[in-house]
Design a protein around this motif. Sequence first.
Motif, short mmCIF file in Angstrom:
data_model
loop_
_atom_site.label_atom_id
_atom_site.label_comp_id
_atom_site.label_asym_id
_atom_site.label_seq_id
_atom_site.Cartn_x
_atom_site.Cartn_y
_atom_site.Cartn_z
N PHE A 64 -6.32 0.86 -9.17
CA PHE A 64 -5.52 2.04 -8.84
C PHE A 64 -4.40 2.24 -9.86
O PHE A 64 -4.19 3.34 -10.37
N VAL A 65 -3.70 1.14 -10.18
CA VAL A 65 -2.58 1.25 -11.12
C VAL A 65 -3.08 1.66 -12.51
O VAL A 65 -2.59 2.61 -13.11
N SER A 94 -5.66 10.65 -2.07
CA SER A 94 -4.49 10.84 -2.93
C SER A 94 -4.88 11.41 -4.29
O SER A 94 -4.22 12.32 -4.81
N MET A 95 -5.97 10.91 -4.87
CA MET A 95 -6.36 11.31 -6.21
C MET A 95 -7.06 12.67 -6.22
O MET A 95 -6.91 13.45 -7.15
N LEU A 139 6.14 15.92 -24.87
CA LEU A 139 4.80 16.11 -24.29
C LEU A 139 4.76 17.42 -23.51
O LEU A 139 4.28 17.48 -22.39
N VAL A 192 -5.77 -2.94 -6.21
CA VAL A 192 -4.43 -2.68 -6.75
C VAL A 192 -4.50 -2.44 -8.26
O VAL A 192 -3.99 -1.45 -8.77
N ASN A 226 -4.49 5.28 -12.99
CA ASN A 226 -3.45 6.30 -13.14
C ASN A 226 -2.76 6.17 -14.49
O ASN A 226 -2.37 7.18 -15.09
N THR A 248 0.83 -1.21 0.00
CA THR A 248 0.00 0.00 0.00
C THR A 248 0.86 1.25 0.00
O THR A 248 0.62 2.19 -0.76
N LEU A 301 0.63 11.74 3.37
CA LEU A 301 -0.31 10.61 3.30
C LEU A 301 0.44 9.29 3.32
O LEU A 301 0.12 8.39 4.10
N GLU A 329 1.05 14.44 -0.56
CA GLU A 329 1.11 13.02 -0.89
C GLU A 329 2.11 12.30 0.01
O GLU A 329 1.86 11.18 0.47
N THR A 365 7.19 12.02 -14.47
CA THR A 365 6.64 12.16 -15.83
C THR A 365 6.57 13.63 -16.24
O THR A 365 6.68 13.94 -17.42
N VAL A 387 2.59 7.59 -6.57
CA VAL A 387 1.84 8.73 -7.11
C VAL A 387 2.71 9.98 -7.18
O VAL A 387 2.91 10.53 -8.27
N LEU A 427 2.43 1.78 -3.41
CA LEU A 427 1.45 2.25 -4.39
C LEU A 427 1.20 3.74 -4.22
O LEU A 427 1.20 4.50 -5.18
N LEU A 428 0.98 4.14 -2.96
CA LEU A 428 0.69 5.55 -2.73
C LEU A 428 1.93 6.41 -2.97
O LEU A 428 1.83 7.55 -3.42
N LYS A 439 -8.79 -6.61 -2.40
CA LYS A 439 -7.47 -5.98 -2.51
C LYS A 439 -6.90 -6.14 -3.91
O LYS A 439 -6.27 -5.21 -4.45
N TYR A 442 -3.19 9.83 -15.90
CA TYR A 442 -2.14 10.77 -15.53
C TYR A 442 -1.50 11.45 -16.73
O TYR A 442 -1.35 12.67 -16.76
N MET A 443 -1.15 10.63 -17.74
CA MET A 443 -0.43 11.23 -18.88
C MET A 443 -1.33 12.15 -19.70
O MET A 443 -0.84 12.85 -20.58
N LEU A 459 -8.61 1.08 1.65
CA LEU A 459 -7.69 1.33 0.54
C LEU A 459 -8.33 2.26 -0.48
O LEU A 459 -7.70 3.20 -0.98
N SER A 502 -7.13 6.06 -1.41
CA SER A 502 -6.80 6.46 -2.78
C SER A 502 -7.63 7.67 -3.19
O SER A 502 -7.17 8.52 -3.93
#
Lengths: 262, 605
Positions: B482-483, B410-411, A36, B479, B486, A13, A71, A68, A27, A20, A16-17, B475, B490-491, B403, B407
């Motif tokens: 979430f992956v 975070s997002m 880009l 995972v 993004n 976890t 967190l 972040e 990037t 971010v 993963l966080l 879970k 994101y891009m 979880l 997220s």
Amino acid sequence: MAGLKHFLLRVLTTLLLLAVPVLGVWTFVKAEEWGLWFPPIVSSYGAGIDNLFYVILWMVTVTFVGTELLLVWFVFRYSKRDPTRAVYTHGNHTLELVWTAIPALLMIFVAFSQMEAWSDVKLNFPEEGPYTVEKPLMEVYASQFDWRVRYPDAQGNFQGADVIEVPYDITVPADTKVVFRLKSRDVLHSFFVPVFRLKQDAVPGMEIPVWFEATQPGDYDLICAELCGWGHYKMAGRIHVLPKDEFDTWLAAKRAALYATE
Amino acid sequence: MSTHAPAAPHAARPLGIDPPGTVHTTHEHHELGFVRKYIFSTDHKVIGLQFLFTGLVMLLFGGLMAMAIRWQLAYPWTEMPVLGRLLFPETGGVTTPEGYTMLFTMHGTLMIFFVIIPLLTGTFGNYLIPLMIGAPDMAFPRLNMLGYWFWWPGIACILISFGAEGGGPAAGWTSYPPLSTIEAAAPGSNWGQNWWLLSLTFVGVSSMMGAVNYVTTIVKMRAPGMTFFRLPLSIWGLLIAALLQLFALPVLTAASFMQLFDRVFDAGFFTPTGVVINGTSPETLGNAAGGHPLLWQHLFWFYSHPAVYILVVPAMGFVSDILAVHARKPIFGYKPMAYSMAGIAGLGFIVWGHHMFMSGMNPSVGLVFMTATLMIALPSAVKVFNWLGTLWGARIQLTSAMLFALSFVSMFIIGGLSGIWMASTPVDIYIHDTYIIVAHFHYVVFAGSVMAIFGAIYHWFPKMFGRAMNETLGKIHFVGTFVFLNGVFYMMHQLGLAGLMRRTADPYAYETYAHLQPVNEFISLCAFALLFWQVFFVLNFFGSMVWGKRVGRNPWNAASLEWEAPSPPGHGNFDRQLAVHHGPYEYGVPDAPRDFVPQTQRLPT
Ligand code: HEM
Ligand SMILES: [Cu+2]
Ligand SMILES: [Cu+2]
């Protein structure tokens, strides 16, 4: 065994966080290398706009990474198995004041720092020079799905037989404050020239004055930026920026050709 | 005592509102047939679940449209596997340009009006409000049932619009005139657009019935001792969203009718004079003139900006509740949390112009909207800091629900921060209508609200079905989601900075965009994986209904009222007298026998 599973879950976890902010910043750092990032700047006000973007980019990056990481750290630190109870608190008045006041000041700063650049592009039109709102260089017409430009006759009239109308290719002089009227014949369109950092919707029934000063001769994309129907994706145009004297010659030649065919 | 006995708070019912008991008495209840019990039910829990199932199916539809969009952006004008032949049989599965415009119009419309709003307010509003405030049902159970059933004509209209003459509506979810009002302007502006407008009206009526109900129930039917500042933040979020609906929706409904009148009766609200399409003036075709296209934009965004907060404020509430329960810690700054939601909603009514900076609206007005919009970043920041404060010193349990809630935090940071660029008018000149906008709203609505909905499902599933969802599958689901999410979104920020326009079927013809195809291909592959990954959710969701571990009333050791009721709660919800003594976030209480004190029990003194 259960302990190991729990530890792995915590680590997964956290990673993963953590990905971010790490990938998020990476990037952005790499984006220019990957092509880009902003296209080059070819207008007098482009740099000002980009600078405002960068000022906000710094603010946003610091906030993004800071929050972040907090967190990530809290999740890692406080997901540890611990038989004691959590800190029993319902909040803190001073903290609330601080974290309301600081962003408030920042946002007021952002608001005020934007006003000049916005006025430069959208409100303060050139008052002297060859082209003004009353005496624009050209009219740009949008219609499904093409761009057309009309140059007035020698007296500055946009009506009559001596008006020059050209589809697709819009030719303008460099290093000159160019003012034009933007119109639409049918639905909404938007005049977007990425290298100028300029965008303005074309609205049927309105004549919207727009100005720019191109700083580099060359050929640039004009892109329609407002959905206008099935052909929206191919509603392209081309901006040809000519050195000033070449532009005058070009326009004179166009006029001459027009009279010759009459 | 039978679980179907009317709950005690009936006695304390205020204002003479029809108690649900008058609809079904305990006696009749056992005789209710299948139809009255599961289809035309007036029980808020059944209605909530109806919204849940229907909303999830619509999510699948909206998701499939997204896949079709992504295929075109990765491999323009090539045969689309699987979906292609269904959507575009006449071209052998190759997207058509007008088909592409229809796809993103439908995707946006479905996701906003048929997925997020109904899942947040329809599902959780219905399910949670009576349970969390200690009421036996909604204030107006029949209206509540009607609210669900008025959604169906909306669904029917939007499905019909797909097959309408000329094709589905194709003017974007924003439906800007004159593209949307002149039939000759787009194939989808034929009957498809009329069905779209009717559909929105039905959905609006449905939302309105819900909103009236939620507000009345929350104001009038709280259990004894449940003051406003003892309400869980989910309820605050739902109340504020319902108020937003009440004030903003009439404007959209009126605007939709105006557009319909423009189209059908040539009313001329939005269609300007002098329009020439394909060499013919629509005036000669009988279309009205004299209107102004910007009027629609003002009316539309006057609704739709508050609407984007309807899409997130309840989610913020759910996330707050999930965080507190699974972090075993009181919410940090309860009142600032409630006030900031109210602040977001209030300010939300004076910022609509930030969607119109480039529209031709007077640029001076843009400055006012910019300042108001930047102010909205404040309550958003306050919320993030308080969530972080809640996690500090907590005892976090990494459940699936937690979880998803983590997220969300975070997002939401990403989505909120990109808003600052867009609010800044000069920067918005360049980024307006580019992919950075697409990134922004997907971070708040997908990475935010949809993730919060998943979290809420994992969290409240045990209450809904009396069984817990499988944590391992949960879970795995988290995972991958979430992956890939993004990976998808994101891009898009960088694509937007490169200038890429949204709603562009084939961007690569432009010199400016020619090199962007590989990034779009990467995004599309992530999108396909993201959709595929939801298999784990579907399996878990349905599997757990049958095989999930049975749970008691309060599997998470949570303090709020819904956990006082049996799982699942019977008709009338509570089987014991409720009295509320304190707020819903008493976790980690020192000197209490357990680490939490339910709202129905007194705090140790
Ligand atoms: C910090 C708070 C926020 C700020 C400052 C902000 C600002 C903005 C601005 C200025 C735009 C218009 C950009 C443009 O078209 O050029 C925009 C678009 C949008 N925002 Fe936000 N926003 C915020 C939060 C949210 C939230 C919480 C949601 C939804 C839950 C949301 C959903 C949207 C949507 C859907 C659009 C695009 C609409 C469209 O053109 O189709 N925003 N936002
Ligand atoms: Cu266009
Ligand atoms: Cu908005």
